[in-house]
Motif scaffolding. Structure first.
Motif, PDB file in Angstrom:
ATOM      1  N   TRP A  29      34.948  39.532  41.530  1.00 21.34           N
ATOM      2  CA  TRP A  29      36.051  38.928  40.785  1.00 21.34           C
ATOM      3  C   TRP A  29      37.532  39.221  41.610  1.00 21.34           C
ATOM      4  O   TRP A  29      38.273  38.411  42.087  1.00 21.34           O
ATOM      5  CB  TRP A  29      36.310  39.297  39.347  1.00 21.34           C
ATOM      6  N   ASN A  30      37.951  40.341  41.969  1.00 17.34           N
ATOM      7  CA  ASN A  30      39.057  40.851  42.387  1.00 17.34           C
ATOM      8  C   ASN A  30      39.128  40.650  44.168  1.00 17.34           C
ATOM      9  O   ASN A  30      40.177  40.334  44.470  1.00 17.34           O
ATOM     10  CB  ASN A  30      39.141  42.300  42.253  1.00 17.34           C
ATOM     11  N   SER A  31      37.946  40.500  44.742  1.00 18.63           N
ATOM     12  CA  SER A  31      37.868  40.321  46.273  1.00 18.63           C
ATOM     13  C   SER A  31      38.017  38.882  46.498  1.00 18.63           C
ATOM     14  O   SER A  31      38.317  38.415  47.541  1.00 18.63           O
ATOM     15  CB  SER A  31      36.730  41.163  46.969  1.00 18.63           C
ATOM     16  N   ALA A  32      37.188  38.288  45.768  1.00 15.85           N
ATOM     17  CA  ALA A  32      37.047  36.625  46.323  1.00 15.85           C
ATOM     18  C   ALA A  32      37.251  35.739  45.433  1.00 15.85           C
ATOM     19  O   ALA A  32      37.747  34.624  45.559  1.00 15.85           O
ATOM     20  CB  ALA A  32      35.391  36.670  46.539  1.00 15.85           C
ATOM     21  N   LEU A  43      30.938  30.591  39.899  1.00 11.39           N
ATOM     22  CA  LEU A  43      31.511  29.735  38.650  1.00 11.39           C
ATOM     23  C   LEU A  43      31.126  30.390  37.189  1.00 11.39           C
ATOM     24  O   LEU A  43      31.898  30.346  36.407  1.00 11.39           O
ATOM     25  CB  LEU A  43      30.690  28.370  38.429  1.00 11.39           C
ATOM     26  N   VAL A  44      30.033  31.128  37.029  1.00 13.19           N
ATOM     27  CA  VAL A  44      29.874  31.737  35.915  1.00 13.19           C
ATOM     28  C   VAL A  44      30.745  32.953  35.581  1.00 13.19           C
ATOM     29  O   VAL A  44      31.264  33.223  34.695  1.00 13.19           O
ATOM     30  CB  VAL A  44      28.415  32.316  35.772  1.00 13.19           C
ATOM     31  N   LEU A  45      30.943  33.712  36.743  1.00  8.88           N
ATOM     32  CA  LEU A  45      31.876  34.820  36.643  1.00  8.88           C
ATOM     33  C   LEU A  45      33.233  34.408  36.135  1.00  8.88           C
ATOM     34  O   LEU A  45      34.219  35.114  35.571  1.00  8.88           O
ATOM     35  CB  LEU A  45      32.060  35.379  38.019  1.00  8.88           C
ATOM     36  N   ALA A  46      33.792  33.130  36.854  1.00  8.71           N
ATOM     37  CA  ALA A  46      35.097  32.641  36.281  1.00  8.71           C
ATOM     38  C   ALA A  46      35.415  31.975  35.039  1.00  8.71           C
ATOM     39  O   ALA A  46      36.121  32.436  34.437  1.00  8.71           O
ATOM     40  CB  ALA A  46      35.632  31.575  37.412  1.00  8.71           C
ATOM     41  N   GLU A  47      34.226  31.199  34.625  1.00  6.39           N
ATOM     42  CA  GLU A  47      34.135  30.698  33.232  1.00  6.39           C
ATOM     43  C   GLU A  47      34.330  32.083  32.411  1.00  6.39           C
ATOM     44  O   GLU A  47      35.051  32.151  31.378  1.00  6.39           O
ATOM     45  CB  GLU A  47      32.748  30.123  33.012  1.00  6.39           C
TER      46      GLU A  47
END
Length: 222
Positions: A53-56, A15-19
């Motif tokens: 990010w790119n894989s999942a 979630l932190v990575l996406a935000e």
């Protein structure tokens, strides 16, 4: 110290990575900068964040990525519009003028500068009053006509009601007359049959009756 965590990614990490990545996309930043920021917050390398990010993670946020890109385009358009408006404002702004000393005004010049107040035109005022009076009179006449039409409508409705009631009464009388007519026809038929029976009896009684005497002769009986 270089981050080298080897534990698995949790849902909160994703979630932190996406935000952070979506915020950089929306603000016009690069994904590399987003991965570096996430790595500093989670204690991971930027390469690990990019691989995650790119894989999942990315495939779960396709709609959000499209929205972020659209917001980035809108921000760019708004920025270009503001820049163009500022340039136009500076281009059209008049250069400051040097202060000038006030002109010397003499009493004679003052007398000529004072403007004269225009006198009211009597003809225009009278025409406006006449028009207003005509409008009021027309309104009064229209109101009177409307009331008259309402009274006529009420009278017509009352007459229509009376005509309908009279029509219903005549229908009932006509039905009664038809019943009497049927009874009269039946009575006439009965009387006709009685008359025919009486006529047949009279004919039978009027026929001569004969009897034979002892000598064999026929003798009429009255």
């Amino acid at each position: 110290m270089v981050a080298s965590r080897q534990d698995a990614w949790t849902d909160d990490d994703d979630l932190v990575l996406a935000e952070v990545t979506l915020r950089h996309i929306r603000d016009g930043g690069t994904q590399l900068a987003a991965f570096e920021e996430v790595g500093q917050r989670l204690g991971r390398t930027a390469a690990a964040c990019g691989f995650r990010w790119n894989s999942a993670v990315r495939k779960r946020y396709d709609a959000a990525i499209a929205i972020a890109k659209g917001q980035r385009q809108q921000l760019k358009k708004n920025g270009r519009a503001v820049t163009a408006a500022v340039r136009t404002e500076f281009a059209t702004e008049a250069p400051p003028s040097l202060p000038q000393s006030p002109p010397v005004v003499t009493p004679a010049a003052t007398a000529t500068i004072v403007p004269e107040m225009p006198e009211p035109i009597a003809g225009d005022t009278e025409s406006e009053l006449d028009a207003a009076i005509r409008v009021l009179m027309n309104q009064k006449e229209l109101s009177r006509r409307v009331k008259q039409l309402e009274i006529e409508l009420a009278n017509n409705q009352m007459q229509l009601k009376e005509v309908r009631e009279e029509n219903q009464r005549l229908k009932k009388d006509m039905e009664t007359v038809q019943d009497v007519n049927e009874d009269y026809k039946a009575l006439v038929q009965i009387m006709e049959r009685a008359r025919k029976l009486a006529f047949l009896k009279e004919e039978e009684s009027a026929k001569p009756v004969f009897k034979m005497d002892s000598n064999g002769n026929l003798e009429r009986i009255e």
